[in-house]
Design an enzyme around this catalytic site. Sequence first.
Site, PDB file in Angstrom:
ATOM      1  N   LYS A 238     -10.805   3.677  -6.771  1.00 33.53           N
ATOM      2  CA  LYS A 238     -10.266   3.613  -8.131  1.00 33.53           C
ATOM      3  C   LYS A 238     -11.360   3.389  -9.171  1.00 33.53           C
ATOM      4  O   LYS A 238     -11.254   3.823 -10.302  1.00 33.53           O
ATOM      5  CB  LYS A 238      -9.276   2.455  -8.224  1.00 33.53           C
ATOM      6  CG  LYS A 238      -7.863   2.885  -7.998  1.00 33.53           C
ATOM      7  CD  LYS A 238      -6.936   1.814  -8.515  1.00 33.53           C
ATOM      8  CE  LYS A 238      -5.515   2.135  -8.111  1.00 33.53           C
ATOM      9  NZ  LYS A 238      -4.712   0.981  -7.883  1.00 33.53           N
ATOM     10  N   ARG A 239     -12.370   2.661  -8.747  1.00 36.13           N
ATOM     11  CA  ARG A 239     -13.496   2.371  -9.612  1.00 36.13           C
ATOM     12  C   ARG A 239     -14.088   3.655 -10.225  1.00 36.13           C
ATOM     13  O   ARG A 239     -14.645   3.645 -11.304  1.00 36.13           O
ATOM     14  CB  ARG A 239     -14.556   1.700  -8.730  1.00 36.13           C
ATOM     15  CG  ARG A 239     -15.440   0.700  -9.365  1.00 36.13           C
ATOM     16  CD  ARG A 239     -16.033  -0.231  -8.289  1.00 36.13           C
ATOM     17  NE  ARG A 239     -16.388   0.430  -7.043  1.00 36.13           N
ATOM     18  CZ  ARG A 239     -17.482   1.174  -6.867  1.00 36.13           C
ATOM     19  NH1 ARG A 239     -18.308   1.377  -7.848  1.00 36.13           N
ATOM     20  NH2 ARG A 239     -17.738   1.707  -5.688  1.00 36.13           N
TER      21      ARG A 239
END
Length: 468
Positions: A238-239
């Site tokens: 997700k980063r």
Amino acid sequence: MSIKTRFAPSPTGYLHVGGARTALFSWLHARKHGGRFVLRVEDTDLERSTEASVNAILEGMSWLGLEYDEGPIFQTHRFGRYNEVIDQLLTSGHAYRCNCSRERLETLREGQMQRKEKPRYDGHCRGKTIDPNEPHVIRFRNPVEGVVAFDDMVRGRLAFANSELDDLIIRRSDGAPTYNLTVVVDDWEMGITDVIRGDDHINNTPRQINLLHAIGATPPRYAHVPMILGDDGARLSKRHGAVSVMQYRDDGILPEALLNYLVRLGWSHEDREIFSLDEMVELFDINSVNKAASAFNTEKLLWLNQHYIKSEAPERIARLLSRHMGDLGIDPAPYPPLAEVVVAQRERAHTLVELAEISAFYYRDFEGYDEKAAKKAFKAEALEPLRRVRQKLVDASAWERVMLHDAIAQTVEELGVGFGKVGMPLRLAVTGGAPSPDLDLTLQLIGKEACLRRIDKAIAHIETTRHE
Ligand code: GLU
């Protein structure tokens, strides 16, 4: 034998990019060989599986257009069958009951860790007879000797010593069958010939092959595809921004662009970048998928997306775009036709979200002007050109490009100035500074009423603010 592949996600989250690529490779492999593609939902982890996730996966598959020939098949509907197979394995001696306590297993593990050995079950209960009524798990009796080898379609030949594998649990104490068992039963009974999945499963494969042999089944062919890394080299997460397939849709990515992008993550054909779905089906070859992990490159996805925005039929882009216009509170239905706006603007956007943003001015008046542009174009000297061109526009015999072009050209001529002296303030007046095509086309698409209203507003603005 005809080919049958499957995509077998666990519904514990959304459909992410890695899963979508695995699904695409499996789908392509089946389609290429005229085979079948199965969607199997591996929802046996009752605590982590959710209905929302099932829906997200189905929605993602359908958005990408990866239609399946069978399924979705839910593993939770098949517990009875798994238990039958487990009971057969018990009867045939390929499985046994184990009642080792948590403490014993913990001590065993700690000892192995201290001795720097791989933690594994030591077969303590292999020879014991355990009352089925007392709490127990069921373990697979993995062969002790020999080697499990297979030809991975991506990795080549792989071999694992049985001494490295332990007697894995196939039924938990609560009666639930475990992942390796359910996969094996399903791959076998669904007639899966080719298992294409992420290489995080590579260590499960020798265990599954042993299990398949124990139930009398022929193992399928395997292809373990490498993982996807973020552009910084770490595992994609997700980063790194959007990883959910539906997030890409919301961000204005076209499904064909994402598919084209995904197919190139680990697979190539000559030095080509652009593949239609039909071309992918024709050219894709699982055997030429790269062993090494591939890195996600957002720029390339955006480049592909722009390619498809520019080359797909404008009517289709307009259909997809209208939802993003809706997100901006704009109903593009009345005027101008959205497909015409698409043609006018599509060179200037990488995503549908961007395309919607730079096309909003066709449908609604904007607040304020681009500051830099206003400093340049909205000087006092712009008043006369604007007033004059306004009059010419009012007098234009029809609101057509040619007449609008003439109105501007005549103004330029009468004033004896360069085109920019009229064109710049006029463009800023009607667009607010948004990227736009040829001025006559821009005016035509905006429509007469809105153009005149905006010119009046610009004149009033210059009169009160005056950039000298
Ligand atoms: N359900 C597994 C997962 O989502 C995949 C199992 C398989 O492909 O064999 O990781």
